[in-house]
Write a protein that holds these residues in place. Structure first.
Motif, short mmCIF file in Angstrom:
data_model
loop_
_atom_site.label_atom_id
_atom_site.label_comp_id
_atom_site.label_asym_id
_atom_site.label_seq_id
_atom_site.Cartn_x
_atom_site.Cartn_y
_atom_site.Cartn_z
N ILE A 1 -9.29 -5.33 2.19
CA ILE A 1 -10.27 -6.14 1.47
C ILE A 1 -10.07 -7.59 1.87
CG2 ILE A 1 -11.19 -6.76 -0.78
CD1 ILE A 1 -9.85 -4.21 -1.87
N ALA A 2 -11.08 -8.19 2.45
CA ALA A 2 -10.96 -9.56 2.98
C ALA A 2 -9.82 -9.65 3.98
CB ALA A 2 -10.79 -10.58 1.86
N GLY A 3 -9.65 -8.60 4.76
CA GLY A 3 -8.63 -8.59 5.80
C GLY A 3 -7.35 -7.90 5.37
N THR A 4 -6.57 -8.56 4.52
CA THR A 4 -5.26 -8.03 4.15
C THR A 4 -5.11 -7.75 2.65
OG1 THR A 4 -4.49 -10.33 4.18
CG2 THR A 4 -3.98 -8.99 6.11
N GLY A 5 -6.19 -7.87 1.89
CA GLY A 5 -6.10 -7.59 0.46
C GLY A 5 -5.93 -6.11 0.18
N VAL A 6 -5.22 -5.81 -0.91
CA VAL A 6 -4.93 -4.43 -1.31
C VAL A 6 -5.23 -4.28 -2.80
CG1 VAL A 6 -3.18 -2.61 -1.47
CG2 VAL A 6 -3.10 -4.25 0.43
N VAL A 7 -5.84 -3.17 -3.18
CA VAL A 7 -6.03 -2.84 -4.58
C VAL A 7 -5.52 -1.43 -4.82
CG1 VAL A 7 -7.67 -2.46 -6.46
CG2 VAL A 7 -8.02 -4.36 -4.88
N GLY A 8 -4.64 -1.30 -5.81
CA GLY A 8 -4.20 0.01 -6.28
C GLY A 8 -4.82 0.27 -7.64
N THR A 9 -5.42 1.43 -7.82
CA THR A 9 -6.14 1.72 -9.06
C THR A 9 -5.49 2.89 -9.79
OG1 THR A 9 -8.23 0.90 -8.21
CG2 THR A 9 -8.34 2.40 -10.07
N LEU A 10 -5.18 2.66 -11.05
CA LEU A 10 -4.69 3.69 -11.96
C LEU A 10 -5.86 4.03 -12.88
CD1 LEU A 10 -2.29 5.37 -13.10
CD2 LEU A 10 -1.76 3.39 -14.55
N ALA B 1 0.83 -1.21 0.00
CA ALA B 1 0.00 0.00 0.00
C ALA B 1 0.86 1.26 0.00
CB ALA B 1 -0.93 -0.01 1.21
N GLU B 2 1.93 1.24 0.78
CA GLU B 2 2.83 2.40 0.85
C GLU B 2 3.45 2.70 -0.52
OE1 GLU B 2 7.00 3.73 3.11
OE2 GLU B 2 6.11 1.76 3.47
N ARG B 3 3.88 1.66 -1.20
CA ARG B 3 4.52 1.86 -2.51
C ARG B 3 3.50 2.32 -3.56
NH1 ARG B 3 9.90 -0.46 -3.57
NH2 ARG B 3 10.79 -0.84 -1.50
N LEU B 4 2.29 1.79 -3.50
CA LEU B 4 1.27 2.21 -4.46
C LEU B 4 0.89 3.67 -4.23
CD1 LEU B 4 -1.01 -0.96 -4.42
CD2 LEU B 4 0.55 -0.26 -6.25
N ARG B 5 0.76 4.07 -2.98
CA ARG B 5 0.45 5.48 -2.69
C ARG B 5 1.56 6.40 -3.17
NH1 ARG B 5 -1.26 3.31 2.52
NH2 ARG B 5 -3.55 3.17 2.56
N ALA B 6 2.80 5.96 -3.00
CA ALA B 6 3.93 6.78 -3.44
C ALA B 6 3.91 7.00 -4.95
CB ALA B 6 5.25 6.13 -3.02
N LEU B 7 3.26 6.08 -5.68
CA LEU B 7 3.14 6.21 -7.14
C LEU B 7 1.96 7.08 -7.54
CD1 LEU B 7 3.84 2.49 -8.14
CD2 LEU B 7 5.42 4.43 -8.33
N GLY B 8 1.16 7.50 -6.56
CA GLY B 8 0.01 8.33 -6.85
C GLY B 8 -1.26 7.57 -7.19
N LEU B 9 -1.29 6.26 -6.95
CA LEU B 9 -2.46 5.46 -7.25
C LEU B 9 -3.50 5.58 -6.15
CD1 LEU B 9 -0.39 4.29 -9.28
CD2 LEU B 9 -1.43 2.04 -8.88
N GLU B 10 -4.77 5.35 -6.49
CA GLU B 10 -5.80 5.19 -5.48
C GLU B 10 -5.58 3.85 -4.80
OE1 GLU B 10 -9.63 5.40 -7.31
OE2 GLU B 10 -9.04 7.06 -8.64
N VAL B 11 -5.58 3.83 -3.50
CA VAL B 11 -5.26 2.61 -2.77
C VAL B 11 -6.39 2.26 -1.81
CG1 VAL B 11 -3.62 1.48 -1.22
CG2 VAL B 11 -2.79 3.07 -2.96
N THR B 12 -6.84 1.03 -1.88
CA THR B 12 -7.85 0.51 -0.97
C THR B 12 -7.26 -0.68 -0.23
OG1 THR B 12 -9.59 1.17 -2.52
CG2 THR B 12 -10.19 -0.38 -0.77
N THR B 13 -7.31 -0.65 1.08
CA THR B 13 -6.73 -1.72 1.90
C THR B 13 -7.83 -2.44 2.68
OG1 THR B 13 -6.33 -0.21 3.75
CG2 THR B 13 -4.55 -0.47 2.13
#
Length: 382
Positions: free
Chosen positions: A51-60, A37-49
């Motif tokens: 999901i099902a506990g520990t799932g992460v989605v980064g959206t461009l 999540a930290e790396r995706l945020r640093a790239l400027g992506l939308e980040v959702t954490t």
């Protein structure tokens, strides 16, 4: 190593080795998910954490089509014997299937695509608990595809034995269903010297085990792959060798590539179990647990993946045997047209195949994986 023209390869190698040294089991990937999540945020992506506990989605974000790219994050509950400087620091846990590499490659692709967006929406899906704990199903049930609709979804897995600049992209079945079954044969225990006074479940268990392969050999079409294996057997006490037990417990796995064969395995094992129990005057308690459907590549998604692989790598196979292993990517592919591809991990040195204590993901495959994911996003946008 020098800096890759599109992403920082030495940094990606360091990340992969850090993940390898700090493995986490399914639904316990808290450190890994936070790092992702930290790396995706640093790239400027939308980040959702979460999901099902520990799932992460980064959206461009883009326009038009949306695709999902999936990487699994979890490790296995087994010790490591690789001896690498970055070997697991957690006793009894290791990345023995390359999910550390999968996570790293998708993060590398996110870095490239964030700097030069493909135009479409790309959801970078980092899944927990692929190794038998139901992470994909949990993400789907948590509303993954309602929150992040995808026109197509893609998965990638490393494959020892293929070169690191080689991929296999094949339509049709890739991985088998992975189901479990259990059987309890219940009789009446007695003295081992007086078997006539009880109902012995052990001979019935032997009959069942001896006849088990007739399910695949005489019920399933010989041209259809199928596997049934008994993997657990419990009966009696080795400290009481003059006692016939009341109960025998047997359990195992069943694998198939089609719904029909899956049904035949469930019905065939159960019919055999109940028939032998009835013949021996026993009670049978049988359960068949459907865990993971087969992974079957959809034609249109496979065409996109194949074009991307040919764009990104010099060697692409269009024929490659399916595996009787399972992958819960099948639940994602049940929500959108899906394709699951194989990326070479180099030679399987010293027997270090998947789920081997000596296994280590090959860092030389990182550029190939990143290149494929990037090419895939651009191909889907064209």
């Amino acid at each position: 190593m020098t800096k890759h023209p599109d992403f920082d390869l030495p940094a990606l190698v360091a990340l992969r080795r850090d993940l390898h040294a700090h493995p986490e089991l399914g639904f316990e990937e808290h450190r890994t998910a936070a790092l992702v999540a930290e790396r995706l945020r640093a790239l400027g992506l939308e980040v959702t954490t979460g999901i099902a506990g520990t799932g992460v989605v980064g959206t461009l974000r883009g326009t038009g089509r949306a695709i999902g790219l999936r990487a699994d994050m979890d490790a296995l509950a087994m010790p490591e014997s690789s001896g690498k400087p970055w070997a697991s620091t957690v006793p009894g846990q290791m990345h023995a299937c390359g999910h550390d590499g999968h996570t790293s490659m998708l993060l590398g692709a996110a870095e490239v695509l964030a700097a030069a967006p493909p135009g479409i929406t790309v959801h970078f899906i980092f899944q927990p608990a692929e190794e038998g704990r139901g992470g994909a199903k949990a993400m789907v049930e948590a509303g993954l595809f309602q929150q992040f609709p995808c026109d197509m979804v893609f998965g990638l897995h490393n494959m020892p034995g293929l070169a690191c600049d080689e991929m296999a992209v094949v339509p049709g079945p890739q991985l088998a269903s992975s189901d479990s079954w259990t059987l309890t044969l219940r009789g009446e225990g007695t003295h081992g010297a007086k078997p006539h006074l009880g109902r012995d479940p052990i001979p019935a268990a032997g009959m069942f085990l001896a006849a088990l392969q007739t399910v695949t050999g005489r019920i399933v079409d010989p041209l259809q792959p199928a596997v049934v294996s008994a993997c657990s057997l419990r009966a009696g006490d080795p400290k009481a060798l003059n006692v016939i037990p009341d109960v025998v417990e047997i359990g195992g796995t069943a694998r198939a590539y089609t719904p029909l064969v899956r049904d035949q395995l469930e019905e065939g094992i159960g019919r055999l179990a109940h028939g032998i129990a009835a013949a021996q005057g026993l009670e049978a308690e049988y359960t068949f647990i459907r865990r993971i459907p087969p992974v079957v590549n959809e034609a249109s998604a496979t065409q996109v993946a194949l074009a991307a692989a040919r764009r990104a790598l010099p060697k692409v196979r269009t024929e490659f045997p399916p595996s009787t292993a399972g992958d819960d990517f099948a639940f994602f592919a049940g929500e959108a047209p899906g394709c699951y591809v194989w990326l070479g991990n180099g030679p399987a040195q010293d027997g270090a195949l998947h789920h081997n204590t000596g296994y280590d993901f090959n860092d030389a495959a990182l550029p190939s994986g990143v290149a494929f994911w990037v090419a895939l996003a651009r191909e889907a946008a064209s």
